[in-house]
Motif scaffolding. Structure first.
Motif, PDB file in Angstrom:
ATOM      1  N   LEU A 815      -5.094  -5.091  -0.495  1.00 21.85           N
ATOM      2  CA  LEU A 815      -3.763  -5.561  -0.858  1.00 21.85           C
ATOM      3  C   LEU A 815      -3.605  -5.774  -2.355  1.00 21.85           C
ATOM      4  O   LEU A 815      -2.489  -5.826  -2.864  1.00 21.85           O
ATOM      5  N   THR A 816      -4.698  -5.899  -3.052  1.00 19.94           N
ATOM      6  CA  THR A 816      -4.628  -6.133  -4.498  1.00 19.94           C
ATOM      7  C   THR A 816      -4.627  -4.836  -5.302  1.00 19.94           C
ATOM      8  O   THR A 816      -4.776  -4.867  -6.522  1.00 19.94           O
ATOM      9  N   THR A 817      -4.481  -3.703  -4.635  1.00 20.34           N
ATOM     10  CA  THR A 817      -4.500  -2.415  -5.334  1.00 20.34           C
ATOM     11  C   THR A 817      -3.372  -2.339  -6.350  1.00 20.34           C
ATOM     12  O   THR A 817      -2.261  -2.839  -6.122  1.00 20.34           O
ATOM     13  N   PRO A 818      -3.603  -1.717  -7.505  1.00 17.62           N
ATOM     14  CA  PRO A 818      -2.535  -1.624  -8.511  1.00 17.62           C
ATOM     15  C   PRO A 818      -1.528  -0.504  -8.236  1.00 17.62           C
ATOM     16  O   PRO A 818      -0.534  -0.412  -8.945  1.00 17.62           O
ATOM     17  N   SER A 819      -1.788   0.338  -7.245  1.00 19.36           N
ATOM     18  CA  SER A 819      -0.907   1.474  -6.973  1.00 19.36           C
ATOM     19  C   SER A 819       0.296   1.036  -6.140  1.00 19.36           C
ATOM     20  O   SER A 819       0.133   0.586  -4.999  1.00 19.36           O
ATOM     21  N   PRO A 820       1.515   1.130  -6.661  1.00 15.47           N
ATOM     22  CA  PRO A 820       2.700   0.732  -5.874  1.00 15.47           C
ATOM     23  C   PRO A 820       2.857   1.501  -4.567  1.00 15.47           C
ATOM     24  O   PRO A 820       3.169   0.883  -3.541  1.00 15.47           O
ATOM     25  N   PRO A 821       2.661   2.852  -4.519  1.00 16.00           N
ATOM     26  CA  PRO A 821       2.808   3.531  -3.214  1.00 16.00           C
ATOM     27  C   PRO A 821       1.825   3.018  -2.167  1.00 16.00           C
ATOM     28  O   PRO A 821       2.183   2.882  -0.988  1.00 16.00           O
ATOM     29  N   ILE A 822       0.600   2.729  -2.590  1.00 15.75           N
ATOM     30  CA  ILE A 822      -0.383   2.234  -1.617  1.00 15.75           C
ATOM     31  C   ILE A 822      -0.002   0.842  -1.150  1.00 15.75           C
ATOM     32  O   ILE A 822      -0.151   0.501   0.035  1.00 15.75           O
ATOM     33  N   ARG A 823       0.494   0.006  -2.072  1.00 18.50           N
ATOM     34  CA  ARG A 823       0.931  -1.337  -1.658  1.00 18.50           C
ATOM     35  C   ARG A 823       2.037  -1.242  -0.617  1.00 18.50           C
ATOM     36  O   ARG A 823       2.042  -2.005   0.370  1.00 18.50           O
ATOM     37  N   LEU A 824       2.961  -0.332  -0.826  1.00 17.91           N
ATOM     38  CA  LEU A 824       4.043  -0.180   0.150  1.00 17.91           C
ATOM     39  C   LEU A 824       3.500   0.267   1.499  1.00 17.91           C
ATOM     40  O   LEU A 824       3.972  -0.204   2.559  1.00 17.91           O
ATOM     41  N   GLN A 825       2.539   1.171   1.494  1.00 19.12           N
ATOM     42  CA  GLN A 825       1.946   1.611   2.756  1.00 19.12           C
ATOM     43  C   GLN A 825       1.261   0.452   3.469  1.00 19.12           C
ATOM     44  O   GLN A 825       1.382   0.314   4.697  1.00 19.12           O
ATOM     45  N   LEU A 826       0.546  -0.364   2.736  1.00 21.13           N
ATOM     46  CA  LEU A 826      -0.172  -1.491   3.353  1.00 21.13           C
ATOM     47  C   LEU A 826       0.809  -2.495   3.940  1.00 21.13           C
ATOM     48  O   LEU A 826       0.598  -3.004   5.055  1.00 21.13           O
ATOM     49  N   LEU A 827       1.856  -2.795   3.200  1.00 23.98           N
ATOM     50  CA  LEU A 827       2.838  -3.762   3.706  1.00 23.98           C
ATOM     51  C   LEU A 827       3.540  -3.215   4.947  1.00 23.98           C
ATOM     52  O   LEU A 827       3.796  -3.959   5.902  1.00 23.98           O
ATOM     53  N   HIS A 828       3.837  -1.917   4.937  1.00 20.62           N
ATOM     54  CA  HIS A 828       4.449  -1.316   6.124  1.00 20.62           C
ATOM     55  C   HIS A 828       3.480  -1.367   7.311  1.00 20.62           C
ATOM     56  O   HIS A 828       3.898  -1.615   8.452  1.00 20.62           O
ATOM     57  N   LEU A 829       2.221  -1.145   7.058  1.00 20.92           N
ATOM     58  CA  LEU A 829       1.213  -1.198   8.127  1.00 20.92           C
ATOM     59  C   LEU A 829       1.163  -2.588   8.754  1.00 20.92           C
ATOM     60  O   LEU A 829       1.139  -2.738   9.989  1.00 20.92           O
ATOM     61  N   LEU A 830       1.145  -3.629   7.909  1.00 21.34           N
ATOM     62  CA  LEU A 830       1.085  -5.001   8.435  1.00 21.34           C
ATOM     63  C   LEU A 830       2.352  -5.344   9.203  1.00 21.34           C
ATOM     64  O   LEU A 830       2.296  -5.993  10.256  1.00 21.34           O
ATOM     65  N   SER A 831       3.487  -4.906   8.691  1.00 18.42           N
ATOM     66  CA  SER A 831       4.740  -5.199   9.386  1.00 18.42           C
ATOM     67  C   SER A 831       4.791  -4.507  10.742  1.00 18.42           C
ATOM     68  O   SER A 831       5.267  -5.078  11.722  1.00 18.42           O
TER      69      SER A 831
END
Length: 1002
Positions: A815-831
């Motif tokens: 979750l602490t990754t600096p890449s915005p696209p990856i952060r969005l993917q992770l948040l979508h995964l959790l949701s």
């Protein structure tokens, strides 16, 4: 019979006398041309009526009627054109019905001079050259009738032309030829051609015909020459070709020497008895005829079928009747025949093709000429394929196809021709596919829109079992491709096919580029229709064992090569994507042949197919999906999804091998993504080991953004498909419950329990333990007191639930990754995973306690509005399913949330109003949703309630969603806010009779 003539005489007498009188008065200037026309019209109508009976008119009656007509012809320069035209029409009836075969020599000579003058004007007076169209056509019609009726007229109908008539006959021929080439209208030209045609049929003087032969051929060639500046009507061209055919057949035909020529040779001792020598005149003329025909044969490409048909008949006539005399032109005629007759070759029942085959079956000596011409065409084929003339390519292919068809019908075989055809065909295909430039496979699509497009296209193509063409797809090249396919189809049934197959296999691995691509395409064409589909008739067909064995060996060799091509990485830029697509077609052919026996081959073949489905090249992707559908059908599966699920171990092993060996190419994740999307939740239980491998790769290669994105796309797909499955998503009756506000009755037991808890907490504050145990600052007291429901143990976690829980748990480290696209993917995964994981609170709530701090960090991330929006939406979903468990955490973070809201609200207010919603509005909307979820599902205390109204109170009248949230929290306070806003807006205070309201201090 005499009665009929007497009756005819009585009928014609009055009109004839009337015409004589009117003509004489006109000569004396006592009547007008209209009177003559009227009298002529009456005579013409009477002649038509009388001539209906064949025996009514005879020579004497014709001479009687011609007398008054002669007066009209004498005054033809002074009379109207209509009068002369009616006179010619009457004369034509007299020639055909009256004189018939009885025109005398003197009369025939006079009529020939008269009609030549009326048709073409005077040979001396240039002013009389201008001839009326209708008059000229009528004169030519009469002239044709004269040639047909002349028996003893000395114009050569039944013998040689009289010496004194030769100049007159020559002038008539010149007039006719001038009418053909320079006639003022199509009608006059057609009449002149008809006259020449009639003359050729009826004139028997061979010497005269030979004298006028060069002029006739030259004039007709001038008319038929396509390069002529004057464009001719197709009717003129067709009739001229038919007339030329008759001239060549009669004058230069192989029917034998004429009696006069043969007698002359015998008298001079040129030949001995029983022998015939070629006519020197024919020998000298054949070269000139060849030149003339060379100027005519371009008409084989004329757009009108009537012209092509006439030229076709001309060639047939020359080859059939002039094979010896015009032997120099035979090759040219054969080429023209093949060019015209090959257009309908695809029907294999063309009348022209049948005529050609019949001709060659009779004239067997022409087969060698055809074979020699075919050799030249085959050698020239690669050069023609290099040109930009698509029509020339198509015609050349059609000629070769038709020629091989005829040779096969006559059992004509040649090893030299076969070898030349093999090498030339391979070279031609390589050259033909060169213009469609190789498209390098695009990079693997990023997670998001491109992958969505690929998946959507893949779903739409399920069930397609026909490959789309990938070579020569341009509009102008489609006919060339169809011609090459037809040519190979015809060669496949000939002995030549074995040499071609051997040549393809020997050069397939040794070549590269377009040549290798052409060899593989040829392999498909040689094998395609040779692989029969399932049919009830198969068991009744007896295919030779050696043929089956040869085809099977050939397919095995090509299949082995194709598998080698597909085993290489699909993103390798050195491999032409078209070569990979053709290799997929070979795999499909092998599956169609082997059917259920192809299942063991899936160990090596299935992964390359699925790998290409994830290609960013749309054409290659469609080819791979079609190949998968064909393989599924051949192996007995109802769909491609069933095939993948039943053979998932092959795919999982292939993907796991690449992941475990840390092959960082994005193709393996792409294949896994395709598998999950195609098969859905049924595939997920088999992927537990792969999930661990994915996180191992993420741990080692987290610095490769493209790879990380593709891997998290796979994890997202697994979570999405697992959450879609109804039996998995609803494992309990637990549903989000909204928090209840306001006065709630409480029992004595609940009150006693709350007092007991408060007393314990107060005692703990007074009695401080000197050796306290370490406490996780992120874990609240509610975490320790929360216990799972008593019936949760009775509901075991499914394998899919455990996998998704593992994915969500391991996600926290990224979750602490600096890449915005990856952060969005992770948040979508959790949701996405939250609704499913919430069905087991014992594992869900500790996970939420761990994920809450990093989610808050993303909520306060000022660098990326999209990350803030995604974090707010994820927290809103978590609030719906975690409920009051999060209340203490939001109490601790409430001031920061209010400060964040104030900053975002300011950004929204600073945006210019417009149709497009800016980032400030979208962030504000996401935070409103988060506050609404906190109020609705988590619950807020009195201190937080003031903050909620402070943030959202001003928007009560603007957003129904905000008002609903605040009404649930405190309806009375909402009324107060709305009333204050109404009064401040200039509204009157609320007055109710009998009641008094306290001053609110507005």
């Amino acid at each position: 019979m005499d009665d009929a003539r007497v009756k005819a005489f009585r009928t014609l007498k009055a009109p004839c006398i009337d015409l004589v009188q009117v003509a004489l008065r006109f000569k004396g200037k006592r009547s007008t041309g209209k009177d003559v026309v009227k009298s002529l019209d009456n005579l013409y109508q009477t002649l038509q009526h009388v001539s209906k009976r064949d025996d009514a008119l005879d020579v004497k009656l014709a001479d009687y009627v011609f007398f008054p007509l002669s007066h009209v012809f004498n005054e033809s320069k002074e009379l109207p054109i209509r009068a002369v035209e009616l006179s010619l029409q009457c004369l034509q009836i007299l020639i055909l019905r009256g004189w018939r075969r009885g025109v005398s020599s003197d009369l025939g000579k006079q009529l020939l001079i008269l009609l030549s003058f009326l048709a073409g004007g005077s040979a001396v007076d240039a002013k009389s050259k201008d001839v009326n169209e209708e008059l000229g056509a009528a004169a030519f019609d009469c002239l044709a009738g004269l040639f047909q009726a002349s028996n003893s007229s000395g114009v050569g109908t039944s013998g040689p032309i009289d010496t004194e008539n030769v100049p007159v006959f020559g002038h008539a021929v010149s007039v006719v030829l001038d009418g053909i080439t320079d006639g003022p209208s199509i009608k006059v030209q057609l009449a002149a051609i008809s006259t020449l045609d009639t003359m050729i049929l009826n004139v028997s003087d061979e010497e005269a015909l030979r004298n006028f032969f060069p002029g006739m051929v030259s004039s007709l060639t001038k008319v038929l020459q396509p390069r002529n500046q004057k464009r001719r009507s197709y009717k003129i061209l067709a009739t001229s070709l038919q007339t030329l055919s008759k001239i060549l057949t009669k004058v230069t035909g192989d029917g034998g020497l004429s009696n006069s020529t043969q007698d002359a040779q015998e008298r001079t001792g040129v030949v001995r008895h029983g022998e015939k020598q070629a006519d020197p005149w024919i020998k000298a003329t054949s070269a000139q005829v060849k030149l003339a025909l060379a100027n005519i044969i371009p008409l084989r490409y004329h757009e009108r079928s009537e012209v092509q048909d006439s030229l076709f008949e001309l060639c047939i006539s020359i080859l059939r009747h002039c094979q010896i005399s015009l032997a120099e032109s035979a090759a040219m005629m054969i080429e023209t025949l093949m060019a015209i007759g090959s257009h309908d070759l695809a029907l294999n029942a063309s009348k022209k093709l049948v005529s050609i085959k019949n001709l060659f079956s009779v004239q067997t000596s022409l087969m060698e000429t055809l074979r020699a011409s075919l050799h030249d065409w085959v050698v020239a084929l690669p050069r023609i394929m290099q040109s930009n003339n698509d029509s020339a390519k198509r015609r050349s292919i059609e000629q070769i196809s038709a020629s091989f068809s005829i040779l096969a019908a006559q059992n004509m075989n040649s090893d030299i021709l076969n070898d030349t055809m093999t090498s030339s065909l391979r070279a031609s295909v390589s050259v033909a596919i060169h213009p469609s430039l190789s498209q390098v496979i695009a990079p693997v699509a990023k997670a998001g829109g491109e992958v969505t497009r690929v998946l959507r296209s893949t779903m739409e193509m399920q069930g397609r079992i026909t490959f789309a063409p990938i070579l020569m797809t341009e509009t102008g090249h489609k006919e060339t491709l169809a011609g090459l396919q037809l040519l190979v189809k015809q060669l496949r049934v000939l002995p030549l096919s074995k040499a071609l197959e051997r040549s393809v296999v020997e050069t397939l691995r040794a070549t590269s580029g377009d040549e290798q691509l052409g060899n593989l395409w040829l392999s498909i064409q040689l094998l395609d229709d040779a692989i029969p589909e399932d049919s009830d008739m198969d068991r009744f067909l007896e295919i030779p064992a050696d043929l089956q064995y040869a085809q099977s060996n050939f397919l095995d060799d090509v299949y082995s090569f194709s598998l080698d091509v597909l085993s290489k990485p699909s993103f390798d830029e050195e491999i032409d994507w078209r070569l990979q697509a053709l290799a997929l077609e070979i795999l499909a052919l092998q599956a169609r042949q082997q059917k259920f026996d192809f299942c063991p081959e899936l160990v090596d073949a299935l992964y390359p197919i699925v790998d290409r489905i994830g290609s960013s090249n749309e054409a290659l992707q469609e080819h791979a999906m079609t190949c998968l559908n064909i393989v599924s059908k051949a192996c007995g599966y109802s769909s491609s999804s069933d095939l993948i699920i039943d053979n998932v171990d092959y795919l999982v092993n292939a993907v796991a091998l690449k992941l475990n060996t840390f092959e960082i190419s994005p193709q393996a994740p792409q294949v896994l993504l395709m598998m999950v999307k195609l098969c859905g939740a049924a595939l997920i239980p088999y992927l537990d080991d792969l999930v661990e491998s994915v996180f191992s790769v993420l741990a080692c290669f987290h610095g490769y953004p493209r790879l990380v994105e593709s891997l998290f796309s796979v994890l997202n797909a697994i979570v999405e498909e697992g959450s879609k499955s109804a039996p998995l998503a609803i494992e309990s009756d637990t549903k989000p419950k909204r928090h209840e506000y306001g006065y709630q009755p409480i029992s004595i037991a609940e009150l006693s329990n709350k007092l007991k808890i408060a007393r314990v907490k107060a005692q703990e504050k007074l009695n401080i333990d000197p050796n306290p145990s370490p406490i996780n600052p992120q874990v609240h007291d509610s975490d320790l007191t929360t216990k799972p429901p008593e019936d949760e143990a009775a509901t075991p976690q499914s394998k899919t639930h455990q996998m998704i829980l593992s994915i969500a748990t391991l996600t926290q480290h990224h979750l602490t990754t600096p890449s915005p696209p990856i952060r969005l993917q992770l948040l979508h995964l959790l949701s996405t995973s939250t609704p499913l994981l919430s069905t087991h609170p014992s594992t869900f709530l500790p996970l939420i306690a761990t994920l809450f701090p990093p989610l808050l960090l993303h909520l306060h991330d000022p660098s990326s509005p999209n990350t803030l929006i995604a974090a707010a939406n994820t927290l809103s979903t978590i609030c719906e399913h975690a409920g009051s468990f999060l209340a203490p955490r939001f109490e601790d973070e409430w001031e920061d949330i209010m400060a964040l809201y104030a900053r975002v609200e300011g950004m929204r207010l600073r945006e210019k109003p417009g149709r497009v919603r800016g980032s400030g509005f979208r962030m504000w909307e996401a935070l409103v949703g988060l506050v609404g979820a906190i109020v609705g599902f988590v619950g807020v205390g009195p201190e937080m309630e003031d903050g909620v109204f402070e943030m959202l109170g001003r928007w009560v009248g603007w957003s129904g969603e905000v008002r609903d949230v605040l009404v649930q929290l405190n309806a009375d306070r909402v009324w107060e806010v709305e009333e204050r806003a109404r009064v401040l807006a200039g509204g009157e205070r609320l007055v109710v009779p009998g009641r008094e309201f306290v001053e609110l201090g507005f």
